[in-house]
Scaffold this motif. Structure first.
Motif, mmCIF file in Angstrom:
data_model
loop_
_atom_site.group_PDB
_atom_site.id
_atom_site.type_symbol
_atom_site.label_atom_id
_atom_site.label_comp_id
_atom_site.label_asym_id
_atom_site.label_seq_id
_atom_site.Cartn_x
_atom_site.Cartn_y
_atom_site.Cartn_z
ATOM 1 N N ILE A 1 47.757 81.839 -49.227
ATOM 2 C CA ILE A 1 48.489 80.794 -48.516
ATOM 3 C C ILE A 1 47.529 79.794 -47.887
ATOM 4 N N LEU A 2 46.471 80.312 -47.230
ATOM 5 C CA LEU A 2 45.505 79.417 -46.598
ATOM 6 C C LEU A 2 44.797 78.545 -47.620
ATOM 7 N N LEU A 3 44.356 79.168 -48.721
ATOM 8 C CA LEU A 3 43.640 78.403 -49.744
ATOM 9 C C LEU A 3 44.556 77.400 -50.429
ATOM 10 N N TYR A 4 45.784 77.804 -50.750
ATOM 11 C CA TYR A 4 46.694 76.874 -51.415
ATOM 12 C C TYR A 4 47.050 75.711 -50.490
ATOM 13 N N TRP A 5 47.193 76.010 -49.206
ATOM 14 C CA TRP A 5 47.466 74.935 -48.255
ATOM 15 C C TRP A 5 46.305 73.952 -48.239
ATOM 16 N N LEU B 1 35.620 75.860 -51.566
ATOM 17 C CA LEU B 1 36.414 76.512 -50.522
ATOM 18 C C LEU B 1 36.564 78.002 -50.791
ATOM 19 N N ARG B 2 36.830 78.371 -52.035
ATOM 20 C CA ARG B 2 37.007 79.790 -52.364
ATOM 21 C C ARG B 2 35.724 80.579 -52.168
ATOM 22 N N ASP B 3 34.586 79.990 -52.538
ATOM 23 C CA ASP B 3 33.309 80.679 -52.316
ATOM 24 C C ASP B 3 33.061 80.897 -50.823
ATOM 25 N N ALA B 4 33.401 79.902 -50.024
ATOM 26 C CA ALA B 4 33.117 79.985 -48.589
ATOM 27 C C ALA B 4 34.056 80.918 -47.855
ATOM 28 N N TYR B 5 35.203 81.253 -48.444
ATOM 29 C CA TYR B 5 36.158 82.128 -47.764
ATOM 30 C C TYR B 5 35.741 83.593 -47.840
ATOM 31 N N GLU B 6 34.916 83.980 -48.794
ATOM 32 C CA GLU B 6 34.491 85.374 -48.891
ATOM 33 C C GLU B 6 33.416 85.704 -47.875
ATOM 34 N N ALA B 7 32.515 84.770 -47.626
ATOM 35 C CA ALA B 7 31.429 84.992 -46.672
ATOM 36 C C ALA B 7 30.886 83.611 -46.296
ATOM 37 N N GLY C 1 33.030 61.133 -47.418
ATOM 38 C CA GLY C 1 31.816 61.729 -46.855
ATOM 39 C C GLY C 1 32.133 62.710 -45.753
ATOM 40 N N VAL C 2 33.131 62.395 -44.928
ATOM 41 C CA VAL C 2 33.537 63.305 -43.851
ATOM 42 C C VAL C 2 34.142 64.579 -44.426
ATOM 43 N N LEU C 3 34.948 64.456 -45.487
ATOM 44 C CA LEU C 3 35.535 65.642 -46.116
ATOM 45 C C LEU C 3 34.448 66.549 -46.683
ATOM 46 N N TRP C 4 33.457 65.960 -47.328
ATOM 47 C CA TRP C 4 32.351 66.772 -47.851
ATOM 48 C C TRP C 4 31.618 67.463 -46.704
ATOM 49 N N LEU C 5 31.429 66.746 -45.590
ATOM 50 C CA LEU C 5 30.760 67.342 -44.430
ATOM 51 C C LEU C 5 31.524 68.556 -43.920
ATOM 52 N N SER C 6 32.860 68.477 -43.872
ATOM 53 C CA SER C 6 33.660 69.594 -43.361
ATOM 54 C C SER C 6 33.527 70.820 -44.259
ATOM 55 N N ILE C 7 33.404 70.610 -45.565
ATOM 56 C CA ILE C 7 33.218 71.744 -46.478
ATOM 57 C C ILE C 7 31.797 72.280 -46.380
ATOM 58 N N ALA C 8 30.806 71.380 -46.224
ATOM 59 C CA ALA C 8 29.419 71.832 -46.066
ATOM 60 C C ALA C 8 29.256 72.681 -44.826
ATOM 61 N N ALA C 9 30.081 72.419 -43.784
ATOM 62 C CA ALA C 9 29.987 73.200 -42.547
ATOM 63 C C ALA C 9 30.286 74.672 -42.789
ATOM 64 N N LEU C 10 31.081 74.987 -43.835
ATOM 65 C CA LEU C 10 31.390 76.383 -44.152
ATOM 66 C C LEU C 10 30.178 77.116 -44.718
ATOM 67 N N ALA D 1 38.897 71.911 -38.216
ATOM 68 C CA ALA D 1 40.040 72.484 -38.934
ATOM 69 C C ALA D 1 39.579 73.426 -40.041
ATOM 70 N N MET D 2 38.566 73.025 -40.800
ATOM 71 C CA MET D 2 38.046 73.885 -41.868
ATOM 72 C C MET D 2 37.516 75.203 -41.308
ATOM 73 N N LEU D 3 36.750 75.119 -40.236
ATOM 74 C CA LEU D 3 36.178 76.332 -39.649
ATOM 75 C C LEU D 3 37.270 77.241 -39.059
ATOM 76 N N VAL D 4 38.284 76.638 -38.450
ATOM 77 C CA VAL D 4 39.368 77.435 -37.853
ATOM 78 C C VAL D 4 40.162 78.151 -38.936
ATOM 79 N N TRP D 5 40.457 77.458 -40.043
ATOM 80 C CA TRP D 5 41.223 78.100 -41.119
ATOM 81 C C TRP D 5 40.457 79.287 -41.685
ATOM 82 N N ARG D 6 39.148 79.126 -41.868
ATOM 83 C CA ARG D 6 38.387 80.280 -42.382
ATOM 84 C C ARG D 6 38.336 81.389 -41.346
ATOM 85 N N TRP D 7 38.201 81.048 -40.078
ATOM 86 C CA TRP D 7 38.188 82.079 -39.033
ATOM 87 C C TRP D 7 39.507 82.839 -39.029
#
Length: 372
Positions: free
Chosen positions: A11-15, A63-69, A106-115, A162-168
């Motif tokens: 659900i989180l990933l599909y969202w 996103l999927r790679d970052a959700y495992e670890a 660029g901001v979207l890429w930054l949010s994913i890089a933060a993971l 938001a990206m960090l909170v969803w993974r948390w």
């Protein structure tokens, strides 16, 4: 229950996939608007579309790679950043009033890089990305720096958070489920150890004595038949006593406490996300009736957890009649598993009755009646 953390992860990933794809569509529409209005050339528009396809085809995998670890930065992350940088570099010099630019790529890429990065590195990288993107946009468009810098900074902070909170959230769900499974395995292991200890205490001494007396009787058989017969009589007596002790121990394991089962049902159902309402009037019930109802509560709770998606379960006991009603009917035909069949046989043998079926109100009712 085992499938629920995986369902939450999907659900989180599909969202997030949907949100990212929606942003991708928005950027494509903006590119077309700029092209139609003459803000960018056809060649630049094609280059932007290629960069958009490159970015948004890599983002779901990242996103999927970052959700495992928390993985280390990968070539996919670098490639996505390169696509984003090229797209930002093609920002039109004459922006269209009222239409956002694609600096947010660029901001979207930054949010994913933060993971993929530690917090300190993320802060440094975020400051660099916002400064470079904003500075470049100010240089090529002539916009006031405050009008560009503040929105970009706010977007970077909110999207990264938001990206960090969803993974948390996902990690919290996963760790809680792993903890419950570990606790369940530990409880089973402790019960096995207790059972093994009880059997050793019950049978260890008796079997040792039986072995010694049997050996002695075998040796005396040819020398003193009377004494050998006496020893075998003692062996027979010890074997009978041991059998009675084992039967008593097993019977003790089979006796359930109704109050404990009700409390355990509440904990298990609420842990699974179902609100549990209990109203029990058990005064005057015999020990045998309480044990039968305890078995019914245990099996009914297991049935709700394994075969339904209930959000509410009501348990009532009155006059030796148990009713468990839950709202987790999934619309499939009802089939009785081995646990329900065994419970039905147990109640029938004791002179009670049992039924489990969907109700006209769209709920599932388990009803067990025992002689009070």
């Amino acid at each position: 229950m085992a499938a629920r953390p995986e369902t939450a992860r999907k659900i989180l990933l599909y969202w997030m996939d949907a949100a990212v794809m929606l942003m991708g569509v928005m950027f494509v529409v903006i590119t077309v608007i700029y092209l139609v209005d003459g803000r960018i050339s056809t060649l630049n528009a094609v280059a932007v579309l290629v960069c958009l396809v490159g970015c948004f085809s890599l983002f779901p995998s990242l996103l999927r790679d970052a959700y495992e670890a928390r993985p280390r930065p990968t070539p996919k992350l670098v490639a996505a950043g390169a696509f984003a940088a090229v797209a930002v570099a093609l920002v039109p010099r004459r922006p269209l009033e009222g239409v956002p630019g694609w600096l947010e790529i660029g901001v979207l890429w930054l949010s994913i890089a933060a993971l993929y990065l530690p917090l300190a590195v993320t802060l440094c990288l975020g400051a660099a990305v916002v400064a470079l993107v904003s500075g470049y946009a100010i240089a090529v468009t002539g916009e006031p720096w405050l009008r560009v810098l503040l929105p970009e900074t706010l977007s970077a902070v909110l999207l990264t958070a938001a990206m960090l909170v969803w993974r948390w959230i996902w990690w919290t769900i996963r760790d809680a489920h792993d903890g419950k499974e570990a606790k369940a395995r530990l409880a089973v292991s402790e019960e096995r150890l207790r059972f093994a200890r009880d059997l050793h205490d019950l049978l260890g001494h008796s079997l040792s004595v039986i072995t010694l007396k049997s050996e002695l009787a075998a040796k005396l058989a040819t020398k003193d038949a009377g004494r050998a017969a006496a020893e075998m009589a003692q062996v027979h007596r010890l074997a009978g006593e041991s059998l009675a002790e084992v039967q008593q121990a097993v019977h003790g394991y089979q006796v359930l406490d109704l109050d404990e089962e009700l409390a355990g049902a509440r904990v298990a159902l609420e842990a699974a996300g179902a609100r549990c309402l209990i109203e029990a009037r058990t005064d005057g019930l015999s020990p045998a009736a309480r044990t039968l109802l305890a078995w019914a509560v245990r099996e009914g709770t297991t049935n709700v957890l394994k075969h339904s998606a209930a959000t509410r379960c009501a348990i009532t006991i009155d006059g030796g009649v148990l009713e468990m009603v839950n709202d987790g009917v999934d619309g499939r035909p009802s089939t009785s598993g081995s646990g329900l069949r065994g419970l039905s046989e147990r109640l029938a043998t004791a002179g009670g009755s049992f039924s489990a079926r969907p109700t006209p109100a769209g709920e599932f009712l388990l009803r067990a009646a025992v002689p009070a």
